[in-house]
Design a protein around this motif. Structure first.
Motif, mmCIF file in Angstrom:
data_model
loop_
_atom_site.group_PDB
_atom_site.id
_atom_site.type_symbol
_atom_site.label_atom_id
_atom_site.label_comp_id
_atom_site.label_asym_id
_atom_site.label_seq_id
_atom_site.Cartn_x
_atom_site.Cartn_y
_atom_site.Cartn_z
ATOM 1 N N VAL A 172 3.600 -0.828 4.017
ATOM 2 C CA VAL A 172 2.815 0.405 4.072
ATOM 3 C C VAL A 172 3.731 1.615 3.970
ATOM 4 O O VAL A 172 4.733 1.719 4.697
ATOM 5 N N TRP A 173 3.419 2.503 3.037
ATOM 6 C CA TRP A 173 4.004 3.848 2.989
ATOM 7 C C TRP A 173 2.846 4.773 2.645
ATOM 8 O O TRP A 173 2.478 4.925 1.488
ATOM 9 N N GLY B 127 0.846 -1.185 0.000
ATOM 10 C CA GLY B 127 0.000 0.000 0.000
ATOM 11 C C GLY B 127 0.879 1.232 0.000
ATOM 12 O O GLY B 127 1.560 1.513 0.992
ATOM 13 N N ILE B 128 0.870 1.977 -1.108
ATOM 14 C CA ILE B 128 1.765 3.125 -1.266
ATOM 15 C C ILE B 128 0.933 4.330 -1.699
ATOM 16 O O ILE B 128 0.238 4.276 -2.723
ATOM 17 N N GLY B 129 0.997 5.399 -0.913
ATOM 18 C CA GLY B 129 0.265 6.614 -1.241
ATOM 19 C C GLY B 129 -0.922 6.818 -0.330
ATOM 20 O O GLY B 129 -0.932 6.402 0.826
ATOM 21 N N LYS B 130 -1.955 7.458 -0.859
ATOM 22 C CA LYS B 130 -3.097 7.843 -0.034
ATOM 23 C C LYS B 130 -4.022 6.653 0.229
ATOM 24 O O LYS B 130 -4.469 5.984 -0.700
ATOM 25 N N PHE B 131 -4.321 6.401 1.505
ATOM 26 C CA PHE B 131 -5.305 5.385 1.898
ATOM 27 C C PHE B 131 -6.632 6.066 2.232
ATOM 28 O O PHE B 131 -7.644 5.829 1.626
ATOM 29 N N HIS B 132 -6.623 6.858 3.291
ATOM 30 C CA HIS B 132 -7.785 7.566 3.856
ATOM 31 C C HIS B 132 -8.912 6.608 4.241
ATOM 32 O O HIS B 132 -10.080 6.852 3.966
ATOM 33 N N TYR B 133 -8.534 5.504 4.881
ATOM 34 C CA TYR B 133 -9.522 4.606 5.470
ATOM 35 C C TYR B 133 -9.909 5.077 6.872
ATOM 36 O O TYR B 133 -10.893 4.581 7.435
ATOM 37 N N LEU B 134 -9.120 5.995 7.432
ATOM 38 C CA LEU B 134 -9.314 6.448 8.808
ATOM 39 C C LEU B 134 -9.517 7.966 8.832
ATOM 40 O O LEU B 134 -8.799 8.701 8.153
ATOM 41 N N GLN B 135 -10.501 8.414 9.594
ATOM 42 C CA GLN B 135 -10.744 9.842 9.801
ATOM 43 C C GLN B 135 -11.116 10.026 11.272
ATOM 44 O O GLN B 135 -12.195 10.459 11.630
ATOM 45 N N LYS C 136 7.193 -14.399 -6.936
ATOM 46 C CA LYS C 136 6.135 -14.320 -5.931
ATOM 47 C C LYS C 136 5.076 -13.320 -6.392
ATOM 48 O O LYS C 136 5.406 -12.207 -6.805
ATOM 49 N N PRO C 137 3.783 -13.671 -6.349
ATOM 50 C CA PRO C 137 2.747 -12.748 -6.830
ATOM 51 C C PRO C 137 2.658 -11.505 -5.950
ATOM 52 O O PRO C 137 2.828 -11.570 -4.734
ATOM 53 N N LEU C 138 2.389 -10.382 -6.592
ATOM 54 C CA LEU C 138 2.285 -9.129 -5.853
ATOM 55 C C LEU C 138 0.991 -8.419 -6.179
ATOM 56 O O LEU C 138 0.455 -8.527 -7.283
ATOM 57 N N TYR C 139 0.483 -7.701 -5.185
ATOM 58 C CA TYR C 139 -0.554 -6.693 -5.382
ATOM 59 C C TYR C 139 0.020 -5.380 -4.882
ATOM 60 O O TYR C 139 0.550 -5.308 -3.768
ATOM 61 N N MET C 140 -0.054 -4.345 -5.701
ATOM 62 C CA MET C 140 0.416 -3.034 -5.269
ATOM 63 C C MET C 140 -0.613 -1.981 -5.636
ATOM 64 O O MET C 140 -1.057 -1.907 -6.779
ATOM 65 N N LYS C 141 -0.969 -1.168 -4.641
ATOM 66 C CA LYS C 141 -1.759 0.031 -4.902
ATOM 67 C C LYS C 141 -0.815 1.220 -4.851
ATOM 68 O O LYS C 141 -0.112 1.429 -3.869
ATOM 69 N N VAL C 142 -0.796 1.996 -5.937
ATOM 70 C CA VAL C 142 -0.040 3.245 -5.979
ATOM 71 C C VAL C 142 -1.079 4.357 -6.064
ATOM 72 O O VAL C 142 -1.681 4.575 -7.115
ATOM 73 N N ASP D 148 -1.062 -1.082 12.802
ATOM 74 C CA ASP D 148 -2.530 -1.046 12.706
ATOM 75 C C ASP D 148 -2.965 -0.921 11.250
ATOM 76 O O ASP D 148 -3.924 -1.572 10.819
ATOM 77 N N GLU D 149 -2.268 -0.075 10.486
ATOM 78 C CA GLU D 149 -2.621 0.095 9.072
ATOM 79 C C GLU D 149 -2.418 -1.207 8.293
ATOM 80 O O GLU D 149 -3.174 -1.522 7.368
ATOM 81 N N LYS D 150 -1.413 -1.982 8.673
ATOM 82 C CA LYS D 150 -1.161 -3.244 7.981
ATOM 83 C C LYS D 150 -2.300 -4.243 8.153
ATOM 84 O O LYS D 150 -2.471 -5.136 7.316
ATOM 85 N N THR D 151 -3.072 -4.098 9.232
ATOM 86 C CA THR D 151 -4.159 -5.054 9.462
ATOM 87 C C THR D 151 -5.225 -4.982 8.377
ATOM 88 O O THR D 151 -6.033 -5.910 8.246
ATOM 89 N N PHE D 152 -5.262 -3.902 7.606
ATOM 90 C CA PHE D 152 -6.215 -3.831 6.500
ATOM 91 C C PHE D 152 -5.823 -4.777 5.367
ATOM 92 O O PHE D 152 -6.612 -4.974 4.440
ATOM 93 N N GLY D 153 -4.612 -5.334 5.432
ATOM 94 C CA GLY D 153 -4.212 -6.314 4.433
ATOM 95 C C GLY D 153 -2.966 -5.962 3.660
ATOM 96 O O GLY D 153 -2.783 -6.431 2.531
ATOM 97 N N TYR D 154 -2.085 -5.177 4.257
ATOM 98 C CA TYR D 154 -0.851 -4.784 3.585
ATOM 99 C C TYR D 154 0.373 -5.374 4.284
ATOM 100 O O TYR D 154 0.497 -5.277 5.500
ATOM 101 N N ASP D 155 1.286 -5.936 3.498
ATOM 102 C CA ASP D 155 2.577 -6.354 4.031
ATOM 103 C C ASP D 155 3.533 -5.170 4.133
ATOM 104 O O ASP D 155 4.384 -5.134 5.024
#
Length: 512
Positions: free
Chosen positions: A133-134, A96-104, A214-220, A124-131
């Motif tokens: 986090v930036w 997970g890289i960049g803006k998340f904004h799951y928390l307010q 190894k398979p990857l998922y990346m959100k930019v 805590d942010e990793k619990t959303f499913g990220y190995d």
């Protein structure tokens, strides 16, 4: 061979602000266009045209009403499953890289620097499913938060100055064109320190390190073209300042010359920011090609919601007009023949189902929980068959909803804000909408007991600008009634998921 997934996301980008758009705005996006050459959807609707609701809806595959994020206040509850967690269980490394904004968590009145701290709360942010986090908080939110981008600035001794700049830009959000505070100032620091340049650089660093087997998922997730409209001067110079007075306005409403000039500058900066983001996307795609990873990577490009930019006398988001609800969506599916332009309805959270489907997972099962109640009501639908050329559509209509409470600033006469929108002040912040390829229905929910909700219905084939309300036209009575039934179906069949918090009895505490 691993089936990789790369999701590019922007913040507050209108659907026509891409190079491939028909009747576009003059945006230049050769790398996004490259993705769109396989498939692009012209009728993708955000499930809620506000940052937190849209983004939490996307990762959970649910409507914002189901997960307690109907407006931008509060946090996504960690018990709600995300598609990233399902990918982790399937062996993916997730970034997970960049803006998340799951928390307010904090209210908007929180003092400078006293908001969220994703750096200290990274686990805590990793619990959303990220190995990995930036996380960036967003440009104007760097003033209140201490995110990884803020930490980067702090290590370079730049954080106070950048915060001062964002405040100078006009950091407060507005609502109507006469409450448009952003000055569209150019970024005054080195381009290498610009938030979306740093985001792209971090993504490339992680992609360089990732094991190819190894398979990857990346959100930019980029922070532009959301306000502040702060494009670096080099990118501003690529676009002339166009004074094109083509604003769609409510009957009787006018823009002053000063209001138009502000909007012209913001339009220009938005296109410049998107051009910068497109360059970052191009560098990431080039890296994937160099590492021989692109040939087995599903690439998606989308925004969370649009930007009114003066149309309907509105700025920013939260309203049910096309400029806020309709978002660009492009997809490149490796090994498949191009399918080109698709006009079928898409809901933003359909991306969750599509990603899971591509990874070989069943979306309903992956996003459901067996207990407590309503945790198995998953509305997202995969459009992978459309990308594969096996289907023309995967749904018949798109549903969206919102209650933009953020507008209600202290000292603002909110009734005046509503009146400026036209329709006699009946266009409330709370609403529901149903969109098909040919029509849009809106039900405003700010009615009193004993009153009927105010409704609007638009024939998008004859009136793509959504200017003539046909809700009371007898010739459209059947279509209006069908749209009402569809809106009611969604609210009746997708209730809020029930949550748990109490301590359960441990197995070794049983008394026989």
């Amino acid at each position: 061979m691993p089936k990789n997934i790369l999701l590019f996301m922007t913040d507050q980008q209108r659907a026509e602000y891409v190079g491939y758009a028909e009747n576009g705005c003059g945006a230049v996006t050769p790398n996004i266009d490259r993705i769109a050459a396989h498939a692009h959807f012209t009728n993708c609707q955000t499930t809620n045209p506000i940052c937190t609701p849209a983004r939490t809806s996307l990762i959970t595959g649910r409507y914002s009403r189901q997960i307690g994020t109907l407006t931008m206040a509060g946090d996504l509850f960690p018990q709600i499953p995300t598609f990233m967690q399902a990918l982790q269980k399937a062996g993916y490394t997730t970034y997970g890289i960049g803006k998340f904004h799951y928390l307010q968590t904090y209210p908007w009145s929180t003092p400078r620097g006293c908001g969220m701290d994703p750096v200290s709360g990274v686990e805590d942010e990793k619990t959303f499913g990220y190995d990995f986090v930036w996380e960036t908080a967003g440009k104007q939110q760097v003033v209140g938060n201490y995110c990884f981008y803020g930490d980067y600035l702090n290590q370079k001794g730049m954080l106070p100055a950048v915060r001062d700049f964002f405040v100078e830009c006009g950091g407060i959000n507005g609502d109507t064109a006469d409450h448009n505070y952003d000055k569209a100032l150019p970024w005054p620091f080195d381009e290498e320190d610009y938030i979306d340049v740093v985001t792209g650089r971090v993504a490339r660093e992680q992609l360089e390190k990732h094991p190819a087997d190894k398979p990857l998922y990346m959100k930019v997730s980029f922070c532009g073209p959301h306000k502040p409209y702060d494009a670096p001067q080099r990118y501003l110079d690529m676009f002339p300042l166009e004074r094109k007075d083509d604003f769609l306005l409510p009957e009787g409403q006018v823009l002053t010359e000063a209001e138009k000039e502000t909007l012209y500058r913001q339009r220009r900066s938005a296109k410049a920011m998107i051009r910068l983001i497109d360059d970052q996307i191009g560098e990431i795609l080039e890296l994937l090609e160099r590492r021989d990873l692109l040939k087995n990577t599903l690439v998606l490009f989308v925004s969370d919601h649009g930007d009114m930019l003066g149309d309907h006398y509105m700025i920013q988001k939260g309203v049910p007009w096309r400029q806020a609800m309709n978002v660009p969506l492009a997809a490149w599916l490796p090994g498949a023949a191009p399918v080109g332009k698709r006009t079928c309805p898409v809901e933003l959270h359909d991306i969750a189902a599509t990603i899971l489907d591509y990874a070989g997972l069943e979306p309903q099962a992956a996003l459901s929980r067996p207990w407590p109640a309503y945790n198995d009501c998953i509305p997202c639908r995969s459009f992978l068959p459309v990308l594969e050329g096996k289907a023309e559509r995967h749904r018949d209509f798109a549903y969206s909803e919102s209650d933009y409470s953020e507008e209600r600033h202290d000292g603002t006469d909110f009734s005046q804000v509503l009146r400026k929108r036209g329709a006699g002040g009946r266009r409330s912040n709370a609403w529901r909408s149903v969109v098909t390829e040919r029509s849009k229905y809106i039900r405003y929910l700010g009615y009193e007991l004993g009153e009927a909700p105010y409704e609007e219905f638009y024939d998008l084939e004859r009136d793509p600008g959504e200017t003539k309300n046909l809700a009371g036209d007898r010739a459209y009575a059947g279509q209006v009634e069908e749209a009402r039934r569809r809106a009611d179906y969604i609210t009746d069949h997708y209730p809020a998921a029930q949550m748990t918090w109490a301590t359960a009895c441990a197995a070794d505490r049983h008394i026989i």
